[in-house]
Design a protein around this motif. Structure first.
Motif: not given
Length: 235
Positions: A23, A203, A219-220, A223, A226-227
Motif C-alpha cells: 500500500w 484512494f 476513506r473508511d 480502506f 482494500w482490507r
C-alpha cells in the motif's frame, strides 16, 4: 473448515505487514528504500528487494481484485498518450479515464499509430465489456481512424483542451518514473503501471468535492474494500 488457500502461507511476515508495504509503495510517491525506512522506524526489518517481490507477487493480484470490485465506470472516456523513455528508446503510455477520474486501463507501446490505437481500444473493450457514449481525445489522427473501425457508433470529440482530465492522470506516473530512475523494460513498465494505477486510483477520493464527514466516510469505505481485497479481514 475453509478450503480456500492462504496466499500468505510460507511468508515470514504476516499479511498486515506485507500489504502495508504494498500500500505504501503504490499509494504514495515512495521508492522501495523509502518504504524500507518507514517500516524500519516501526521495528520491521525487511530489505527493499523483499518489498519489491511483495509488490510484484501481491500488488498485481490486489489490483485485479480492485478492478473487479469497482463500480461500473462512466460512459464518457478520456484517452491520451504520453511518451516514456525506456533504455533510451521512445515508447508511449496510453491511458484512459472516465468522467469521474477513474483510471480504466493503461498500455505501453512502441508506437502511436492507428495499429497501436486499435490495440488499445480492443484492450479497453475486452476489460470493460461495454461501449462508451462519448470518447474524448486530442487531435492525434490515429484515434479517429481506430474509432471509425472499432467504435463506429460512438461520439468522438477531439480537442487539445477537452482532454485535461486524462493528461492530469499521467502525473502520478511521472512522479513514480523519477523515483524509479525510469523503467528498464516495456514488460516492467506495463506490469508496474497496471498494478500502480488501480491501487493509487482507489484512494484518490476527490476530496475537494467532499465535506469533511463525507471524505472520512469515503476513506473508511476505501480502506474496508482494500482490507477485503487483500484478504486481511480473513486472516
Amino acid at each position: 473448515m475453509s478450503t480456500t488457500s492462504n496466499p500468505y502461507r510460507g511468508y515470514r511476515f504476516p499479511a498486515e505487514i506485507i500489504n502495508q508495504a504494498v500500500w505504501l509503495y503504490h499509494c504514495f510517491s515512495l521508492s522501495l528504500r523509502d518504504v524500507e525506512l518507514i517500516l524500519a522506524a516501526r521495528g520491521i526489518i525487511v530489505s527493499y528487494e523483499t518489498i519489491r517481490a511483495w509488490s510484484m507477487r501481491f500488488g498485481r493480484a490486489h489490483a485485479k481484485t480492485l478492478k473487479r470490485r469497482r463500480p461500473k465506470p462512466g460512459d464518457k472516456w478520456f484517452l491520451d498518450e504520453v511518451f516514456v523513455r525506456i533504455r533510451g528508446k521512445l515508447h508511449y503510455l496510453w491511458r484512459a479515464v472516465d468522467q469521474h477520474g477513474n483510471v480504466l486501463d493503461v498500455l505501453v507501446q512502441s508506437r502511436r499509430d492507428t495499429k497501436a490505437a486499435k490495440r488499445f481500444f480492443r484492450k479497453l473493450l475486452k476489460g470493460l465489456c461495454y461501449t462508451p457514449r462519448v470518447i474524448v481525445t486530442d487531435k492525434l489522427g490515429s484515434y479517429g481512424a481506430a474509432k471509425r473501425e472499432i467504435l463506429p457508433g460512438v461520439e468522438h470529440r477531439q480537442s487539445r483542451y477537452l482532454n485535461n482530465r486524462c493528461e492530469v492522470s499521467h502525473q502520478p506516473t511521472r512522479r513514480r518514473e523519477r523515483h524509479m530512475r525510469r523503467f528498464q523494460s516495456v514488460r516492467q513498465a506495463q506490469q508496474f503501471l497496471a498494478t500502480h494505477a488501480p491501487i493509487h486510483n482507489h484512494f484518490q477520493l476527490r476530496r475537494h468535492r467532499l465535506s469533511a464527514s463525507e471524505h472520512r466516510a469515503a476513506r473508511d469505505r476505501a480502506f474496508a474494500t482494500w482490507r477485503d481485497a487483500t484478504g486481511i479481514a480473513l486472516t
